[in-house]
Scaffold this motif. Structure first.
Motif, mmCIF file in Angstrom:
data_model
loop_
_atom_site.group_PDB
_atom_site.id
_atom_site.type_symbol
_atom_site.label_atom_id
_atom_site.label_comp_id
_atom_site.label_asym_id
_atom_site.label_seq_id
_atom_site.Cartn_x
_atom_site.Cartn_y
_atom_site.Cartn_z
ATOM 1 N N LEU A 1 0.834 -1.202 0.000
ATOM 2 C CA LEU A 1 0.000 0.000 0.000
ATOM 3 C C LEU A 1 0.871 1.255 0.000
ATOM 4 N N THR A 2 1.973 1.226 0.750
ATOM 5 C CA THR A 2 2.876 2.378 0.804
ATOM 6 C C THR A 2 3.489 2.674 -0.560
ATOM 7 N N TRP A 3 3.932 1.619 -1.263
ATOM 8 C CA TRP A 3 4.543 1.818 -2.577
ATOM 9 C C TRP A 3 3.541 2.329 -3.605
ATOM 10 N N VAL A 4 2.330 1.812 -3.559
ATOM 11 C CA VAL A 4 1.294 2.312 -4.464
ATOM 12 C C VAL A 4 0.949 3.756 -4.109
ATOM 13 N N GLY A 5 0.954 4.043 -2.825
ATOM 14 C CA GLY A 5 0.681 5.396 -2.386
ATOM 15 C C GLY A 5 1.698 6.401 -2.895
ATOM 16 N N VAL A 6 2.920 5.933 -3.185
ATOM 17 C CA VAL A 6 3.937 6.820 -3.748
ATOM 18 C C VAL A 6 3.464 7.401 -5.084
ATOM 19 N N LEU A 7 2.864 6.562 -5.917
ATOM 20 C CA LEU A 7 2.353 7.035 -7.205
ATOM 21 C C LEU A 7 1.235 8.052 -7.016
ATOM 22 N N ILE A 8 0.293 7.714 -6.138
ATOM 23 C CA ILE A 8 -0.833 8.617 -5.906
ATOM 24 C C ILE A 8 -0.350 9.914 -5.269
ATOM 25 N N GLY A 9 0.572 9.815 -4.321
ATOM 26 C CA GLY A 9 1.095 11.008 -3.661
ATOM 27 C C GLY A 9 1.838 11.924 -4.612
ATOM 28 N N ALA A 10 2.642 11.330 -5.512
ATOM 29 C CA ALA A 10 3.351 12.155 -6.499
ATOM 30 C C ALA A 10 2.361 12.858 -7.415
ATOM 31 N N GLY A 11 1.336 12.112 -7.848
ATOM 32 C CA GLY A 11 0.317 12.723 -8.692
ATOM 33 C C GLY A 11 -0.399 13.860 -7.981
ATOM 34 N N MET A 12 -0.721 13.650 -6.707
ATOM 35 C CA MET A 12 -1.413 14.680 -5.930
ATOM 36 C C MET A 12 -0.537 15.919 -5.754
ATOM 37 N N GLY A 13 0.748 15.719 -5.444
ATOM 38 C CA GLY A 13 1.648 16.854 -5.240
ATOM 39 C C GLY A 13 1.812 17.702 -6.484
ATOM 40 N N PHE A 14 2.041 17.049 -7.631
ATOM 41 C CA PHE A 14 2.178 17.789 -8.882
ATOM 42 C C PHE A 14 0.889 18.517 -9.237
ATOM 43 N N PHE A 15 -0.252 17.839 -9.030
ATOM 44 C CA PHE A 15 -1.525 18.452 -9.397
ATOM 45 C C PHE A 15 -1.814 19.684 -8.545
ATOM 46 N N LEU A 16 -1.654 19.568 -7.227
ATOM 47 C CA LEU A 16 -2.023 20.674 -6.342
ATOM 48 C C LEU A 16 -1.240 21.943 -6.662
ATOM 49 N N THR A 17 0.055 21.794 -6.946
ATOM 50 C CA THR A 17 0.858 22.971 -7.260
ATOM 51 C C THR A 17 0.502 23.538 -8.626
ATOM 52 N N ALA A 18 0.418 22.675 -9.646
ATOM 53 C CA ALA A 18 0.111 23.145 -11.001
ATOM 54 C C ALA A 18 -1.265 23.789 -11.051
ATOM 55 N N ASN A 19 -2.234 23.181 -10.395
ATOM 56 C CA ASN A 19 -3.590 23.711 -10.437
ATOM 57 C C ASN A 19 -3.713 25.007 -9.655
ATOM 58 N N TRP A 20 -3.012 25.121 -8.525
ATOM 59 C CA TRP A 20 -3.094 26.348 -7.736
ATOM 60 C C TRP A 20 -2.440 27.508 -8.475
ATOM 61 N N ALA A 21 -1.341 27.236 -9.163
ATOM 62 C CA ALA A 21 -0.712 28.276 -9.979
ATOM 63 C C ALA A 21 -1.660 28.716 -11.091
ATOM 64 N N LEU A 22 -2.326 27.768 -11.717
ATOM 65 C CA LEU A 22 -3.283 28.087 -12.777
ATOM 66 C C LEU A 22 -4.437 28.920 -12.244
ATOM 67 N N ALA A 23 -4.963 28.553 -11.073
ATOM 68 C CA ALA A 23 -6.069 29.305 -10.480
ATOM 69 C C ALA A 23 -5.666 30.735 -10.181
ATOM 70 N N ASN A 24 -4.465 30.937 -9.642
ATOM 71 C CA ASN A 24 -4.003 32.285 -9.326
ATOM 72 C C ASN A 24 -3.827 33.128 -10.583
ATOM 73 N N ARG A 25 -3.423 32.497 -11.685
ATOM 74 C CA ARG A 25 -3.250 33.255 -12.929
ATOM 75 C C ARG A 25 -4.578 33.576 -13.607
ATOM 76 N N LEU A 26 -5.562 32.715 -13.425
ATOM 77 C CA LEU A 26 -6.863 32.938 -14.056
ATOM 78 C C LEU A 26 -7.751 33.886 -13.255
ATOM 79 N N ALA A 27 -7.509 34.026 -11.953
ATOM 80 C CA ALA A 27 -8.358 34.875 -11.107
ATOM 81 C C ALA A 27 -8.118 36.346 -11.414
ATOM 82 N N PRO A 28 -9.180 37.148 -11.586
ATOM 83 C CA PRO A 28 -9.016 38.589 -11.794
ATOM 84 C C PRO A 28 -8.332 39.229 -10.585
ATOM 85 N N ARG A 29 -7.330 40.048 -10.823
ATOM 86 C CA ARG A 29 -6.514 40.586 -9.736
ATOM 87 C C ARG A 29 -7.327 41.393 -8.728
#
Length: 418
Positions: free
Chosen positions: A320-348
């Protein structure tokens, strides 16, 4: 707002984000381990997922509605402290009251009051806090600042998992002591943001104009910001799978993996994944600025989908820990990329309101994930020992993640995000 003598950009990149350590520590302590443990005192064994899902569903509906409202109100808040920090302080002070009620609850009614009240007070602070980053950080640092924000989130997860999982004890006897630690951590990291995140005073000086009504403050131009709202739908679908796994992992470890100390096992597992999330969140900030949000989001989706499907064949904690590595990496990349996108799309000029609207996806996904609780109990009870409820949860998470990637085509990305 750019760099000032009083507050260099790198200082604001840190201090605007330290609040998230305390908030992450609180909610990850509660949702992953502490709330399931508290509910075991008052709920029937065969209905525990249903009670957990139902309670947290209603709480997250409060969060979904209140967070954009508090963010919008902060956009027009007049104070020598600035627009955001006064509401952060007010909400956090009430957090302590409702945490106390949770710890010393004498029955389900008090658990409901404590938890739902905490959702209310916490989101009074949460909405304005999300406006600090676009207020204080220049456009070309948004990716890195988003990485730091998610680093703070993940740090809270790691510390919460280790502290709570190991403090509770084999018989879950130390709930109140854990809640006192939560209060202390929240107080310290909120204070850092309140003291050192230097907003400009928002005193309303200058040309006098009529103060906007609450209705005007809450008005949203959906047609003029379609990419932002497609981003919200995309974020919601991706997070449904993540939050379902987070919500019911304690009972999964207890029921399916038969761990002798489920709280400690869940805590150690979450801490391990948290370390990975810290690495990918920080790396994701740089990679997002380098390759764009779309490329990093697709990478995240592929990793998470593979991980969800592999969970169908997991039979022990190590795997479970090793499989969680894949999910955790996906979650980490997504949260940062998506938050950067949200900040750029939001009207200042409306960043508090629009960043609050991201909670339609964040809390909305968490609420929808909690609705899986009755289904999990139904299918688990339908065939004892097969645990079809948990397996269905993994399949549904994979489907939602793939659907979220398909929505990327609907978002008109800026050149640096494509």
């Amino acid at each position: 707002m750019g760099e000032t003598k009083q507050s260099p950009v790198w200082v604001n990149m840190l201090t605007t984000n330290t609040y998230w350590v305390g908030l992450s520590f609180m909610w990850n302590s509660l949702h992953v381990i502490l709330l399931p443990v508290i509910l075991l005192r008052f709920t029937p064994e065969g209905m525990k997922n249903t009670y957990l899902g139902g309670l947290t569903f209603f709480g997250l509906i409060i969060a979904m509605v209140l967070q954009p409202i508090s963010g919008a109100i902060s956009d027009n808040w007049h104070s020598k402290w600035g627009r955001r920090r006064p509401l952060i302080l007010i909400g956090t002070l009430f957090d302590f009251l409702f945490l106390f009620l949770l710890g010393w609850a004498g029955g389900m009614v008090w658990v409901f009051i404590g938890y739902l009240g905490l959702q209310f007070s916490s989101n009074i602070a949460h909405g304005p806090a999300q406006g600090l980053l676009p207020d204080l950080i220049p456009e070309d640092r948004i990716g890195k600042a988003s990485g730091i924000k998610n680093f703070m989130d993940m740090s809270g997860i790691i510390v919460a998992s280790l502290v709570v999982g190991n403090m509770l004890g084999p018989q879950n006897e130390n709930v109140n002591a854990v809640l006192l630690v939560i209060m202390a951590v929240l107080a310290v990291f909120t204070a850092i943001t309140l003291i050192w995140a230097k907003e400009k005073p928002s005193t309303g000086e200058g040309p006098k104009t009529a103060a906007p009504s609450l209705r005007e403050q809450l008005r949203v131009d959906i047609r003029g910001n379609k990419p932002f709202f497609w981003m919200i739908a995309h974020r919601l679908l991706f997070l449904v799978g993540i939050y379902a796994l987070q919500s019911f992992i304690f009972y999964y470890v207890q029921d399916f993996l038969q761990a002798p100390d489920a709280a400690k096992t869940t805590g150690n597992l979450t801490a391990t994944l948290g370390v990975l999330l810290v690495i990918t969140a920080l790396a994701g900030g740089w990679l997002t600025d380098r390759f764009g949000s779309a490329a990093m989001t697709i990478t995240a989706g592929v990793l998470a989908t593979i991980g969800y499907l592999l969970l169908l064949i997991v039979h022990d904690v190590n795997l479970l820990t090793w499989v969680g590595v894949l999910i955790g990496a996906g979650m980490g990349f997504f949260l940062t990329a998506n938050w950067a996108l949200a900040n750029r799309l939001a009207p200042r000029g409306e960043s508090g309101k629009f960043m609050g609207l991201t909670n339609l996806a964040t809390a909305g996904a968490a609420a929808l994930a909690r609705l899986e609780g009755p289904g999990i109990d139904f299918f688990n009870n339908a065939s004892k020992g097969a645990w079809y409820g948990y397996k269905g949860m993994f399949i549904f998470a994979a489907v939602c993640t793939v659907a979220s990637l398909l929505l990327l085509s609907k978002i008109k990305l800026q050149k640096k995000d494509s």
